[in-house]
Design a protein around this motif. Structure first.
Motif, PDB file in Angstrom:
ATOM      1  N   GLN A 141       0.668  -1.191  -0.058  1.00  0.00           N
ATOM      2  CA  GLN A 141      -0.045  -0.019  -0.049  1.00  0.00           C
ATOM      3  C   GLN A 141       0.900   1.286   0.091  1.00  0.00           C
ATOM      4  N   SER A 142       0.122   2.259  -0.627  1.00  0.00           N
ATOM      5  CA  SER A 142       1.109   3.580  -0.509  1.00  0.00           C
ATOM      6  C   SER A 142       1.391   4.049   0.773  1.00  0.00           C
ATOM      7  N   GLY A 143       2.484   4.794   0.952  1.00  0.00           N
ATOM      8  CA  GLY A 143       2.687   5.277   2.204  1.00  0.00           C
ATOM      9  C   GLY A 143       3.518   4.373   3.537  1.00  0.00           C
ATOM     10  N   LEU A 144       3.548   3.490   3.257  1.00  0.00           N
ATOM     11  CA  LEU A 144       4.519   2.316   4.042  1.00  0.00           C
ATOM     12  C   LEU A 144       5.789   2.355   3.933  1.00  0.00           C
ATOM     13  N   GLY A 145       6.545   3.121   2.795  1.00  0.00           N
ATOM     14  CA  GLY A 145       7.982   3.276   2.929  1.00  0.00           C
ATOM     15  C   GLY A 145       8.473   2.620   1.942  1.00  0.00           C
ATOM     16  N   LYS A 146       8.082   2.154   0.739  1.00  0.00           N
ATOM     17  CA  LYS A 146       8.530   1.396  -0.228  1.00  0.00           C
ATOM     18  C   LYS A 146       9.775   2.021  -0.999  1.00  0.00           C
ATOM     19  N   SER A 147       9.402   3.464  -1.568  1.00  0.00           N
ATOM     20  CA  SER A 147      10.413   4.372  -2.059  1.00  0.00           C
ATOM     21  C   SER A 147      11.566   4.433  -1.194  1.00  0.00           C
ATOM     22  N   THR A 148      11.114   4.961  -0.005  1.00  0.00           N
ATOM     23  CA  THR A 148      12.294   4.970   1.041  1.00  0.00           C
ATOM     24  C   THR A 148      13.448   3.618   1.101  1.00  0.00           C
ATOM     25  N   ILE A 207      11.484  12.106  -1.696  1.00  0.00           N
ATOM     26  CA  ILE A 207      10.974  11.158  -2.322  1.00  0.00           C
ATOM     27  C   ILE A 207       9.527  11.613  -2.983  1.00  0.00           C
ATOM     28  N   THR A 262       5.043   7.554  -5.783  1.00  0.00           N
ATOM     29  CA  THR A 262       5.200   6.914  -6.829  1.00  0.00           C
ATOM     30  C   THR A 262       3.988   6.649  -7.768  1.00  0.00           C
ATOM     31  N   ARG A 279       7.569   0.120   8.549  1.00  0.00           N
ATOM     32  CA  ARG A 279       7.466   1.343   9.481  1.00  0.00           C
ATOM     33  C   ARG A 279       7.248   0.851  10.824  1.00  0.00           C
ATOM     34  N   ASP A 317       8.940   1.151  13.384  1.00  0.00           N
ATOM     35  CA  ASP A 317       9.395   1.738  14.717  1.00  0.00           C
ATOM     36  C   ASP A 317       7.981   2.285  15.049  1.00  0.00           C
ATOM     37  N   VAL A 372      10.951  -4.064   9.522  1.00  0.00           N
ATOM     38  CA  VAL A 372      12.101  -3.035   9.023  1.00  0.00           C
ATOM     39  C   VAL A 372      11.724  -1.764   9.243  1.00  0.00           C
ATOM     40  N   VAL A 373      12.531  -0.906   9.368  1.00  0.00           N
ATOM     41  CA  VAL A 373      12.446   0.806   9.196  1.00  0.00           C
ATOM     42  C   VAL A 373      13.340   1.215   8.025  1.00  0.00           C
ATOM     43  N   GLY A 374      12.870   2.064   7.304  1.00  0.00           N
ATOM     44  CA  GLY A 374      13.462   2.605   6.066  1.00  0.00           C
ATOM     45  C   GLY A 374      14.104   4.213   6.361  1.00  0.00           C
ATOM     46  N   ARG A 389      16.420   7.373  10.990  1.00  0.00           N
ATOM     47  CA  ARG A 389      15.346   8.226  11.190  1.00  0.00           C
ATOM     48  C   ARG A 389      15.416   8.935  12.498  1.00  0.00           C
TER      49      ARG A 389
HETATM   50  P1  GDP Z   1       5.762   4.578  -0.442  1.00  0.00           P
HETATM   51  O1  GDP Z   1       4.390   5.175  -0.870  1.00  0.00           O
HETATM   52  O2  GDP Z   1       5.470   3.188   0.291  1.00  0.00           O
HETATM   53  O3  GDP Z   1       6.685   4.402  -1.330  1.00  0.00           O
HETATM   54  O4  GDP Z   1       6.069   5.271   0.636  1.00  0.00           O
HETATM   55  P2  GDP Z   1       7.393   6.428   0.902  1.00  0.00           P
HETATM   56  O5  GDP Z   1       8.746   5.817   0.871  1.00  0.00           O
HETATM   57  O6  GDP Z   1       7.100   7.491  -0.162  1.00  0.00           O
HETATM   58  O7  GDP Z   1       7.287   7.163   2.189  1.00  0.00           O
HETATM   59  C1  GDP Z   1       6.001   7.839   3.056  1.00  0.00           C
HETATM   60  C2  GDP Z   1       6.502   8.511   4.103  1.00  0.00           C
HETATM   61  O8  GDP Z   1       6.838   7.603   5.111  1.00  0.00           O
HETATM   62  C3  GDP Z   1       7.719   9.320   3.994  1.00  0.00           C
HETATM   63  O9  GDP Z   1       7.413  10.728   4.603  1.00  0.00           O
HETATM   64  C4  GDP Z   1       8.669   8.610   4.695  1.00  0.00           C
HETATM   65  O10 GDP Z   1       9.670   9.449   4.985  1.00  0.00           O
HETATM   66  C5  GDP Z   1       8.075   7.869   5.611  1.00  0.00           C
HETATM   67  N1  GDP Z   1       8.603   6.558   5.949  1.00  0.00           N
HETATM   68  C6  GDP Z   1       9.328   5.851   5.185  1.00  0.00           C
HETATM   69  N2  GDP Z   1       9.868   4.656   5.984  1.00  0.00           N
HETATM   70  C7  GDP Z   1       9.410   4.921   7.222  1.00  0.00           C
HETATM   71  C8  GDP Z   1       9.592   4.081   8.375  1.00  0.00           C
HETATM   72  O11 GDP Z   1      10.115   3.053   8.416  1.00  0.00           O
HETATM   73  N3  GDP Z   1       9.194   4.583   9.478  1.00  0.00           N
HETATM   74  C9  GDP Z   1       8.336   5.780   9.695  1.00  0.00           C
HETATM   75  N4  GDP Z   1       8.334   6.211  10.683  1.00  0.00           N
HETATM   76  N5  GDP Z   1       8.265   6.273   8.542  1.00  0.00           N
HETATM   77  C10 GDP Z   1       8.792   5.978   7.231  1.00  0.00           C
END
Ligand code: GDP
Ligand code: MG
Length: 295
Positions: free
Chosen positions: A32-39, A61, A64, A170, A172, A224-226, A241
């Motif tokens: 799902q979006s917002g879970l930190g994939k791109s990070t 970032i 996506t 995420r 953390d 995991v934490v990205g 982070r």
């Molecule tokens: P994507 O939609 O899955 O690609 O998610 P993004 O990588 O764009 O990350 C969405 C938001 O979550 C950004 O603000 C990131 O900085 C934040 N984020 C990414 N990884 C983590 C994590 O492991 N822990 C926390 N707390 N935030 C994260």
């Protein structure tokens, strides 16, 4: 000594050949979006194992919007690795998530198809470029409860097509105890639903595989934490982070299990992931396609 032929010299030949050829390895991140994939894509490339290749990924970032791949060639001790990570747009934003796996499975199958088309040519290339997805990292949202119906549907479909390693995204946002009980619940879900994630029990070849892989199976999904920023901690530069409680270091096993994920993918199981992709998943695809065209 008598009878010694020196067959073991073939090991050196294999090594030299492998070093010359290099390795191609393709990972995909899904969830799902917002879970930190791109990070996480950036975390993988920035993480300390490739100290030599300091990559410049300082820009924020963007969200996506389409499937996109990043490739870097990484060289260590004469071994060349062409690592490609394919990022996918998040799904699950819509009210109706029907078929949201279609573009992702479509991409995976398209890579099998391309490989097949090259393979069945009369004059084949000596080396067929390999864009097949060797491992799909599936991001489970850190709800702390259990798998959601959407995750289950996705995992069922994916695991029949590709190697899947689920992770708790995420992490953390969960305490260490919460991560552990969430992990157990997810493992229970996967077992009762017969979803076989990587490393699949049925492909353990001997007792050694079984011992090693059982330990890994016990830790999957990794919590995991990205992060893609570096911070100074006690004079050391660490990827992490910043939170109000301090820096969460992604490379520190006391903080999260990103190192376990990275080691599994890129160190300990790279060749095995490639072998299973070729011998099992691609083979399934090939058999289906060739049966189809013979009817
Ligand atoms: P994507 O939609 O899955 O690609 O998610 P993004 O990588 O764009 O990350 C969405 C938001 O979550 C950004 O603000 C990131 O900085 C934040 N984020 C990414 N990884 C983590 C994590 O492991 N822990 C926390 N707390 N935030 C994260
Ligand atoms: Mg993204």
């Amino acid at each position: 000594t008598l009878g010694y032929v020196g067959i073991d010299a073939v090991l050196d030949q294999l090594k030299i050949k492998a070093m010359k050829m290099g390795f191609e390895f393709n990972i995909m991140v899904v969830g799902q979006s917002g879970l930190g994939k791109s990070t996480m894509v950036n975390t993988l490339f920035k993480s300390k194992i490739w100290k030599s290749t300091a990559l410049d990924l300082e820009r924020p970032i963007p969200q996506t919007l389409k499937l996109q791949s990043v490739t870097h060639i990484i060289e260590e001790k004469g071994v060349k690795l062409k690592l490609t990570v394919t990022d996918t747009p998040g799904f699950g934003d819509q009210i109706n998530n029907d078929k949201c796996w279609d573009p992702i499975l479509g991409y995976i199958n398209q890579q099998y198809e391309q490989y097949l088309q090259e393979e069945i040519l009369i004059t084949r290339q000596r080396h067929i470029p390999d864009t097949r997805v060797h491992c799909c990292v599936y991001f489970v949202p850190p709800t702390g409860h259990c798998l959601r119906p959407l995750d289950i549907e996705f995992l069922q479909r994916l695991s029949q097509t590709v190697n899947v390693v689920p992770v708790i995204a995420r992490a953390d946002s969960l305490t260490i105890e919460e991560r552990e009980s969430f992990r157990r619940r997810i493992q229970h879900n996967l077992r009762t639903l017969c979803i076989e994630v990587y490393p699949q029990k049925c492909f353990d070849e001997d007792i050694n595989d079984r011992i090693l892989n059982s330990k890994i199976r016990d830790r999957i999904p990794f919590a995991v934490v990205g992060a893609d920023r570096e911070h100074l901690v006690n004079g050391r530069c660490v990827l992490g982070r910043k939170t109000k409680w301090g820096i969460i270091e992604v490379e520190n096993l006391a903080h999260c299990e990103f190192p376990l994920l990275r080691d599994l993918l890129i160190r300990s199981h790279l060749q095995d992931l490639k072998d299973i992709t070729h011998n099992v998943h691609y083979e399934n695809y090939r058999v289906c396609r060739l049966n189809e065209s013979h009817q």
